[in-house]
Design an enzyme around this catalytic site. Sequence first.
Site, PDB file in Angstrom:
ATOM      1  N   ASP A 122      44.193  50.745  30.990  1.00  0.00           N
ATOM      2  CA  ASP A 122      45.517  50.999  30.412  1.00  0.00           C
ATOM      3  C   ASP A 122      45.492  50.796  28.899  1.00  0.00           C
ATOM      4  O   ASP A 122      46.075  51.574  28.145  1.00  0.00           O
ATOM      5  CB  ASP A 122      46.573  50.063  31.020  1.00  0.00           C
ATOM      6  CG  ASP A 122      47.287  50.680  32.219  1.00  0.00           C
ATOM      7  OD1 ASP A 122      46.688  51.564  32.865  1.00  0.00           O
ATOM      8  OD2 ASP A 122      48.437  50.278  32.504  1.00  0.00           O
ATOM      9  N   TYR A 143      41.083  43.155  44.738  1.00  0.00           N
ATOM     10  CA  TYR A 143      42.058  44.054  45.356  1.00  0.00           C
ATOM     11  C   TYR A 143      41.919  44.074  46.878  1.00  0.00           C
ATOM     12  O   TYR A 143      42.880  44.333  47.586  1.00  0.00           O
ATOM     13  CB  TYR A 143      41.869  45.482  44.840  1.00  0.00           C
ATOM     14  CG  TYR A 143      42.647  45.812  43.591  1.00  0.00           C
ATOM     15  CD1 TYR A 143      42.514  45.056  42.442  1.00  0.00           C
ATOM     16  CD2 TYR A 143      43.508  46.907  43.567  1.00  0.00           C
ATOM     17  CE1 TYR A 143      43.215  45.373  41.303  1.00  0.00           C
ATOM     18  CE2 TYR A 143      44.211  47.238  42.425  1.00  0.00           C
ATOM     19  CZ  TYR A 143      44.062  46.469  41.294  1.00  0.00           C
ATOM     20  OH  TYR A 143      44.761  46.790  40.170  1.00  0.00           O
ATOM     21  N   ASP A 179      41.326  47.919  35.821  1.00  0.00           N
ATOM     22  CA  ASP A 179      42.739  48.285  35.867  1.00  0.00           C
ATOM     23  C   ASP A 179      43.385  47.972  34.523  1.00  0.00           C
ATOM     24  O   ASP A 179      44.086  48.804  33.933  1.00  0.00           O
ATOM     25  CB  ASP A 179      43.428  47.508  36.990  1.00  0.00           C
ATOM     26  CG  ASP A 179      44.910  47.803  37.080  1.00  0.00           C
ATOM     27  OD1 ASP A 179      45.277  48.995  36.997  1.00  0.00           O
ATOM     28  OD2 ASP A 179      45.700  46.852  37.231  1.00  0.00           O
ATOM     29  N   ASP A 192      37.699  38.999  27.988  1.00  0.00           N
ATOM     30  CA  ASP A 192      38.695  38.695  26.947  1.00  0.00           C
ATOM     31  C   ASP A 192      38.259  39.290  25.614  1.00  0.00           C
ATOM     32  O   ASP A 192      39.049  39.891  24.882  1.00  0.00           O
ATOM     33  CB  ASP A 192      38.960  37.184  26.853  1.00  0.00           C
ATOM     34  CG  ASP A 192      37.690  36.335  26.805  1.00  0.00           C
ATOM     35  OD1 ASP A 192      36.590  36.880  27.007  1.00  0.00           O
ATOM     36  OD2 ASP A 192      37.806  35.117  26.555  1.00  0.00           O
ATOM     37  N   LYS A 218      33.155  38.134  33.414  1.00  0.00           N
ATOM     38  CA  LYS A 218      33.625  36.803  33.006  1.00  0.00           C
ATOM     39  C   LYS A 218      32.590  35.804  33.495  1.00  0.00           C
ATOM     40  O   LYS A 218      32.893  34.857  34.243  1.00  0.00           O
ATOM     41  CB  LYS A 218      35.026  36.559  33.601  1.00  0.00           C
ATOM     42  CG  LYS A 218      35.744  35.354  33.043  1.00  0.00           C
ATOM     43  CD  LYS A 218      36.199  35.510  31.596  1.00  0.00           C
ATOM     44  CE  LYS A 218      36.768  34.195  31.075  1.00  0.00           C
ATOM     45  NZ  LYS A 218      37.088  34.238  29.637  1.00  0.00           N
TER      46      LYS A 218
HETATM   47  C1  IPM Z   1      45.951  52.236  38.788  1.00  0.00           C
HETATM   48  C2  IPM Z   1      47.238  51.627  39.284  1.00  0.00           C
HETATM   49  C3  IPM Z   1      47.010  51.103  40.696  1.00  0.00           C
HETATM   50  C4  IPM Z   1      45.941  50.033  40.620  1.00  0.00           C
HETATM   51  C5  IPM Z   1      48.262  50.576  41.406  1.00  0.00           C
HETATM   52  C6  IPM Z   1      49.381  51.593  41.390  1.00  0.00           C
HETATM   53  C7  IPM Z   1      47.960  50.135  42.799  1.00  0.00           C
HETATM   54  O1  IPM Z   1      47.678  50.645  38.399  1.00  0.00           O
HETATM   55  O2  IPM Z   1      45.463  53.196  39.420  1.00  0.00           O
HETATM   56  O3  IPM Z   1      45.436  51.775  37.777  1.00  0.00           O
HETATM   57  O4  IPM Z   1      46.247  48.865  40.327  1.00  0.00           O
HETATM   58  O5  IPM Z   1      44.780  50.353  40.845  1.00  0.00           O
HETATM   59 MG    MG Z   2      46.541  50.502  36.599  1.00  0.00          MG
END
Ligand code: IPM
Ligand code: MG
Length: 361
Positions: free
Chosen positions: A252, A141, A248, A224, A192
């Site tokens: 999710d 990032y 990230d 993975d 990884k």
């Molecule tokens: C998160 C989001 C952010 C990230 C984006 C909005 C920059 O997806 O906080 O997980 O990728 O960190």
């Molecule tokens: Mg995110």
Amino acid sequence: MTKQILVLPGDGIGPEIVEQAVRVLELLRDESGLDITISQATVGGKAYDETGHPLPEATLAMARQADAILLGAVGGPQYESLDRELRPEQALLGLRSELQLFSNLRPALMYPALTGASSLKPEIVSGLDIMIVRELTGGIYFGSPRGIRTLDNGQREGFNTLVYNEAEIERIAHSAFDIAMKRDKRLCSVDKANVLEVSELWREVVSRVGEEYPEVELSHMYVDNAAMQLVREPKQFDVMVTKNMFGDILSDAAAMLTGSIGMLPSASLDAQGKGMYEPIHGSAPDIAGQGIANPLATILSVAMLLRYTLGESNFADQIERAVEAVLNDGLRTPDISDNGDSIGTVAMGDAVLEKLQQSAN
Ligand code: IPM
Ligand code: MG
């Protein structure tokens, strides 16, 4: 000493959900003696509209001053065509890196009342309680060089750099081990290492830090496989620690195991425990302004704020119990309703406040 809380409502549903979370803070301040001041500033698309920048200097200065920050969400379709450095997401990335909020805690907790809301079978997810610790200020990032360049043959090439130094790996590893010590003492480090040198070093440093935590059972897993295991048998995990981008993605996936991303809070902490707290979900522009957004992730972010920055775990417990109680009463915003019955954002805030008041008396 009075603690300063900075509230950054942001865009989309941000202002609506943050309003309910602030009511919780105000209740604790006015009726239970929580010693805080609350101030507010603009961030994200709203700040861009007002000042031409998603993270204005004034907001950043207030964020530096504050003990803790409560953020709603940033972003919206009208900002997607802006230059990268002016997009609302840059406010988030800027706050994380300027304040060195390197340790991102993303719990995925299954509330018994919501087991049916998951897309996985109840027996796979009931009782699920995972904490993902994501490194938040390094890796691909933020690594340089980065950019898009034109090669001699006229082709364009995009490039980013995945880089971690030992100190960065050490501090996130300590953070994860400390959390594991307060939980079930099992830590899975995700990397990884079969392909990336960065991961090879990551694995080596995490293992070395692990020698200082003999009580914690440390394991390593390739990313993975970790993605697969998260949907195959998620309850095998207690705490997971991983790099910025893997975290990230995996967070999710883990969030969705619990049925709704609308339920999950997060904390981003610096080395002193100062933190920014926000729901994991985004600004949901499609439902903004309709009064139907789920405020519970933001209210639960207040609980994390009280626990991790203010050291007020009693108040944090009270909030978490209040949220559980409203769910047990069957109250649902549309995102977590499976039978069509639902209430709105304010009514959900009212319900949590009422439970809190009952537990205070
Ligand atoms: C998160 C989001 C952010 C990230 C984006 C909005 C920059 O997806 O906080 O997980 O990728 O960190
Ligand atoms: Mg995110």
